[in-house]
Design a protein around this motif. Structure first.
Motif, PDB file in Angstrom:
ATOM      1  N   ALA A 241     -31.147-126.966 -89.919  1.00 10.29           N
ATOM      2  CA  ALA A 241     -32.315-125.803 -89.752  1.00 10.29           C
ATOM      3  C   ALA A 241     -31.442-124.580 -89.484  1.00 10.29           C
ATOM      4  O   ALA A 241     -32.278-123.516 -89.330  1.00 10.29           O
ATOM      5  N   THR A 242     -30.202-124.426 -89.385  1.00 11.28           N
ATOM      6  CA  THR A 242     -29.568-123.384 -88.782  1.00 11.28           C
ATOM      7  C   THR A 242     -29.840-123.162 -87.183  1.00 11.28           C
ATOM      8  O   THR A 242     -29.222-122.031 -86.857  1.00 11.28           O
TER       9      THR A 242
ATOM     10  N   TRP B   3     -28.080-117.016 -92.364  1.00  8.89           N
ATOM     11  CA  TRP B   3     -28.918-116.105 -92.623  1.00  8.89           C
ATOM     12  C   TRP B   3     -29.515-116.214 -93.944  1.00  8.89           C
ATOM     13  O   TRP B   3     -30.807-115.979 -94.170  1.00  8.89           O
TER      14      TRP B   3
ATOM     15  N   ARG C  71     -31.984-119.132 -94.130  1.00  9.95           N
ATOM     16  CA  ARG C  71     -33.191-118.870 -93.019  1.00  9.95           C
ATOM     17  C   ARG C  71     -34.374-118.205 -93.996  1.00  9.95           C
ATOM     18  O   ARG C  71     -34.297-117.623 -95.010  1.00  9.95           O
ATOM     19  N   GLY C  72     -35.481-118.943 -93.869  1.00 10.84           N
ATOM     20  CA  GLY C  72     -36.630-118.516 -94.690  1.00 10.84           C
ATOM     21  C   GLY C  72     -36.896-119.560 -95.808  1.00 10.84           C
ATOM     22  O   GLY C  72     -37.655-119.185 -96.695  1.00 10.84           O
ATOM     23  N   LYS C  73     -35.833-120.206 -95.982  1.00 10.25           N
ATOM     24  CA  LYS C  73     -36.143-121.162 -97.118  1.00 10.25           C
ATOM     25  C   LYS C  73     -36.156-122.586 -96.539  1.00 10.25           C
ATOM     26  O   LYS C  73     -36.204-123.813 -97.573  1.00 10.25           O
ATOM     27  N   VAL C  74     -36.330-122.877 -95.311  1.00 12.04           N
ATOM     28  CA  VAL C  74     -36.268-124.272 -94.592  1.00 12.04           C
ATOM     29  C   VAL C  74     -37.333-124.120 -94.014  1.00 12.04           C
ATOM     30  O   VAL C  74     -37.791-123.455 -93.301  1.00 12.04           O
ATOM     31  N   GLY C  75     -38.190-125.296 -93.918  1.00  7.14           N
ATOM     32  CA  GLY C  75     -39.540-125.510 -93.059  1.00  7.14           C
ATOM     33  C   GLY C  75     -39.284-126.612 -92.352  1.00  7.14           C
ATOM     34  O   GLY C  75     -38.606-127.698 -92.499  1.00  7.14           O
ATOM     35  N   LEU C  76     -39.379-126.379 -91.084  1.00  8.55           N
ATOM     36  CA  LEU C  76     -39.214-127.322 -90.081  1.00  8.55           C
ATOM     37  C   LEU C  76     -40.599-127.816 -89.394  1.00  8.55           C
ATOM     38  O   LEU C  76     -41.149-127.125 -88.694  1.00  8.55           O
TER      39      LEU C  76
ATOM     40  N   HIS D  10     -46.846-115.910 -88.330  1.00  6.06           N
ATOM     41  CA  HIS D  10     -45.456-116.537 -89.338  1.00  6.06           C
ATOM     42  C   HIS D  10     -45.442-115.840 -90.708  1.00  6.06           C
ATOM     43  O   HIS D  10     -44.526-115.646 -91.264  1.00  6.06           O
TER      44      HIS D  10
ATOM     45  N   LEU E  73     -43.855-112.695 -90.282  1.00  6.12           N
ATOM     46  CA  LEU E  73     -42.239-112.820 -90.010  1.00  6.12           C
ATOM     47  C   LEU E  73     -41.581-113.106 -91.484  1.00  6.12           C
ATOM     48  O   LEU E  73     -40.480-112.920 -91.837  1.00  6.12           O
ATOM     49  N   HIS E  74     -42.353-113.936 -92.235  1.00  5.21           N
ATOM     50  CA  HIS E  74     -41.567-114.208 -93.642  1.00  5.21           C
ATOM     51  C   HIS E  74     -42.301-113.345 -94.839  1.00  5.21           C
ATOM     52  O   HIS E  74     -42.114-113.511 -95.927  1.00  5.21           O
ATOM     53  N   LYS E  75     -42.759-112.020 -94.369  1.00  5.37           N
ATOM     54  CA  LYS E  75     -43.192-110.999 -95.238  1.00  5.37           C
ATOM     55  C   LYS E  75     -44.164-111.580 -96.423  1.00  5.37           C
ATOM     56  O   LYS E  75     -43.766-111.308 -97.490  1.00  5.37           O
TER      57      LYS E  75
END
Lengths: 249, 89, 235, 228
Positions: free
Chosen positions: D53-54, D75, D78-83, D103, D106-108
């Motif tokens: 998840a970085t 970076w 990020r934004g391509k992984v769901g936890l 959220h 945050l993810h536009k």
């Protein structure tokens, strides 16, 4: 590795310290205003200057730690702050003695160096508790570096603010209206700075050598006797794993 | 010359209040350096003890190895000798 | 490379606003920090009244009482600043979002600034009524400017220390002992600046050097905190 | 890029102080496949998920997620992984809708996506209550919505079906199940269910890899052995 040059440095420090002591006692002229008391100056001010330089240097080391991620820099930054704290205490005590001798009080609020020193000491005294409250060594190194950088920038700013707020009523030997330091005094002063700098550097080197050795022996024990034979490290304010074990980024 | 005579001759050390304060300041420095040296000494002692542990452990292992080598040694020698004979024949 | 460029172009403003809105919404939904800080300030004024044994204060004493109270009240807010993130694990969700992490610093700093301003809107009049001898009106504009600069100092240092302390074991100890000495230069400048404003026949404006000192403090620590904040978040 | 593996770990390790939480993890997960991770508590499952998840940087080895090398290009991941973690990662005093909208910003993303998910998981009647008033099952549904809000190609699920009744589990199946078409990494304590759901299985013990292979070749006894 870290012990290299320790003997030469020890000898140089010894010579410089003895020279300072001899010069201060036997050679430096008595100050016109303050007389013999002024000789504390040769001890107090160099210690103060070295302490300040050390704090700023620790901040620079900490910056290197953040940039490279190397625990080696964390160790250096930690040891420099550790020793600088001890020098800071020496500076505060000798300053207090000077204040008592010159002005009759153990503490004077209108002596900006002394006051700044107390504030800086109070700030850096929180460095160890901060480290101690973080268990993960990597995070401890990073957070300690952030603190060291902020605090390193704080030191000069704090001096400026305290200086501005203080009315200069007491005689200041260094750079006052009566025209700076006479040549002989200046010479003794410079010798003393060199001596204190060497002493500081020496102690830092001893400390780093000792810490690295401890780690190496610990690693050796783990390799030889197995992981279980070595008690796990408790929480510690000091950096706890050998730099060579540190991750490469 | 007697070193004490130097001290006595030194004009710069007044035995009054001022002298005591300056002496106190220097004593503070030396006391703290001494305390540091004492702490360093205890740390060194610990390092020495740990190193001694490691040395003893290594000795023990070497002895063990030597003992087991004594037991196995001739057998190995015999085996190689037998192999050499086989090769020769 | 195009993604590198995209990352550089990413403006922290949008996520900052999103984070800030969330913080304000949380404070509105479950008011914790602001009421506590206001109550704390007023209680402290009462304590000063009895502690000093005086009905009225003015000049540098008034400046000291007011600013030290605000400083201590700010400690409460700093302690709470990241608690919502920490307790709900929201840190992870924010850290996984494709945003510039300094947005978190900007949002938290702005939130703290707004909280402090709101607290002062109540606490300063309360101080004027309860303790202050001379009329506060003549120095009011300068007082507002000074307090705004103080709030800036408190919020940049506060956001950084809050992030530093939140993931340590004893955050409620670390926050005050680290923040208070760090704020000494700001307090010196602010107290000197406020002293004439709260005096009976003082000047309407403080000496420029104190405001400059405060401004320099804000600038140096604002930029530094901005630069090192990221390192507190990467694990 | 479609053929490139979604996850490629080679000798990945992560240390806390002197203790290795994860050692030498070497796994490749093709895009669209499902990996299940077994192991007792403290075996390193969560550490591995957090590395993917970085959120944690590996100390050794190389890791690449969705074709991007970690941690250098984290970076980009990020934004391509769901936890979906143990904690819901939600603000307790905000409502489900507010949480999701936050959220989404945050993810536009637009707000429609949040509404759509609330509807799909039948949360609309309770969408405006603070999430602290929701039951564990409802909370988990909101957490699932949060995890898949940005339609991530990679899903990391930490025991996703804990606290869910069968009906609710069915409700979120299209979002986090196999038919979602996402690459998935799931931790599980349930050998039968876990093996049935995944293509690949990884067993961890004390941070080390004790078991690895396609689920078709692994029987439940091997998984149960991990816990002994």
């Amino acid at each position: 590795m870290h012990g290299k040059g320790l003997r030469a440095l020890t000898l140089a420090t010894l010579v410089a310290l003895s020279a300072t002591f001899a010069l201060v006692v036997f050679w430096a002229p008595n100050d016109a205003d303050q007389g013999f008391i002024q000789k504390i100056f040769y001890l107090h001010v160099p210690v103060a200057i070295i302490t300040l330089i050390a704090y700023v240097v620790a901040g620079i080391f900490a910056w290197r730690q953040l940039k490279t991620g190397s625990r080696e820099w964390d160790l250096r930054s930690y040891v420099v702050i550790h020793i600088a704290l001890i020098f800071n205490i020496v500076g505060l005590l000798t300053g207090a003695i000077w204040a008592k001798a010159s002005w009759g009080h153990w503490w004077v609020w209108d002596e900006p160096t002394l006051v700044s020193f107390l504030i800086v000491f109070l700030l850096y005294a929180t460095y160890q508790p901060l480290r101690f409250s973080i268990e993960d060594p990597e995070r401890q190194a990073r957070y300690a570096s952030v603190f060291a950088i902020i605090a390193g920038a704080f030191v000069p700013l704090n001096f400026m603010a305290v200086r501005m707020a203080t009315s200069l009523v007491h005689p200041r030997t260094f750079g006052t209206a009566n025209g700076g330091l006479p040549g002989e005094m200046m010479f003794v002063f410079l010798v003393s700075i060199v001596a204190m700098g060497l002493l500081f550097w020496l102690i830092v080197k001893y400390e780093i050598a000792q810490k690295t050795l401890t780690w190496q022996i610990r690693a050796l024990r783990r390799r030889l006797l197995g992981d279980d034979a070595v008690a796990p490290l408790g929480r510690s304010a000091a950096p706890t794993i050998a730099p060579q074990e540190a991750p490469a980024r | 010359m007697n070193p004490l005579a130097v001290l006595a001759a030194a004009p710069a050390v007044p035995y009054d209040k001022a002298g005591r304060y300056v002496a106190a300041a220097f004593i503070v420095l030396f006391a703290i350096v001494l305390i540091y040296v004492a702490i360093m000494a205890t740390k060194l002692q610990r390092l020495e003890r740990d190193l001694g542990d490691i040395n003893r452990e290594l000795d023990r292992r070497q002895r063990e190895q030597a003992e087991s080598a004594d037991g196995v040694g001739p057998a190995v020698g015999a085996a190689t000798a037998a192999a050499a004979q086989e090769n020769a024949s | 490379m195009s993604r590198d460029a995209a990352r550089r172009d990413a403006k922290p403003m949008r996520p900052t606003m999103a984070l800030l809105r969330k913080d304000l919404l949380l404070e509105r939904r479950a008011p914790e920090s602001i009421p506590a800080m206001v109550l704390f300030s007023i209680t402290t004024f009462v304590l000063f009244h009895f502690g000093l044994g005086r009905d009225e204060v003015d000049g540098s004493l008034a400046a000291g009482v007011l600013l030290v109270t605000i400083l201590f009240a700010a400690i409460l807010g700093i302690n709470r600043l990241f608690v919502a993130e920490h307790e709900e694990g929201g840190f992870d969700a924010v850290l996984m979002a494709p945003i510039d992490r300094t947005a978190l610093f900007l949002a938290k700093g702005t939130a703290l600034f707004l909280f402090l301003t709101l607290v002062e809107v109540v606490a300063v009049p309360a101080f004027a009524i309860l303790l202050l001898g001379p009329s506060p009106w003549h120095g009011l504009p300068a007082l507002i400017v000074t307090l705004a600069l103080v709030n800036l100092a408190l919020s940049s240092v506060g956001a950084l220390v809050a992030a530093l302390a939140i993931r340590t074991r004893s955050r409620d100890l670390i926050v005050p002992i680290v923040t208070l000495p760090l704020l000494v230069p700001a307090l010196i400048a602010a107290a000197r600046a406020c002293a004439p404003l709260l005096a009976a026949h003082g000047d309407a404006w403080p000496a420029a050097k104190w405001l400059l000192m405060l401004g320099l403090y804000d600038l140096v620590f604002g930029l530094l905190a901005y630069a090192v904040f990221d390192f507190l978040l990467e694990d | 890029m479609a053929d490139a593996p979604a996850i490629e770990l080679t000798g990945v390790g992560r240390r806390y102080g002197e203790r290795w939480a994860l050692r030498d993890a070497t796994v490749t997960v093709p895009a669209g496949a499902t990996l299940v991770i077994f192991g007792p508590n403290g075996a390193g499952k969560s550490t591995l998920l957090r590395v993917l998840a970085t959120l944690l940087r590996p100390h050794t080895g190389t890791a690449s997620v969705l074709g991007e090398e970690l941690p250098r290009r984290e970076w980009a991941v990020r934004g391509k992984v769901g936890l979906l973690a143990h904690d819901a990662l939600l603000y307790r005093d905000l409502s489900a809708r507010e949480n999701l909208r936050f959220h989404a910003r945050l993810h536009k993303l637009g707000e429609e996506r949040a509404e759509q998910l609330l509807e799909a998981t039948r949360l609309l009647p309770r969408a405006d209550d603070p999430v602290r008033t929701l039951s564990r099952g409802l909370l988990q549904r909101v957490a699932v919505c949060r995890a898949v809000l940005h339609d991530p190609p990679l899903l990391l699920l930490d025991e996703p079906r804990a606290n869910l009744d069968p009906a609710a589990a069915e409700l979120i199946e299209p979002l986090i199940g196999r038919e979602s078409g996402r690459t998935r990494v799931i931790t599980s304590h349930d050998p039968v269910g876990g093996l049935a759901e995944a293509d690949l299985a990884l067993g961890l013990r004390n941070g080390s890899q004790a078991l690895l292979g396609p689920t078709s070749e692994i029987d439940t006894a091997a998984v149960e052995a991990l816990y002994r």
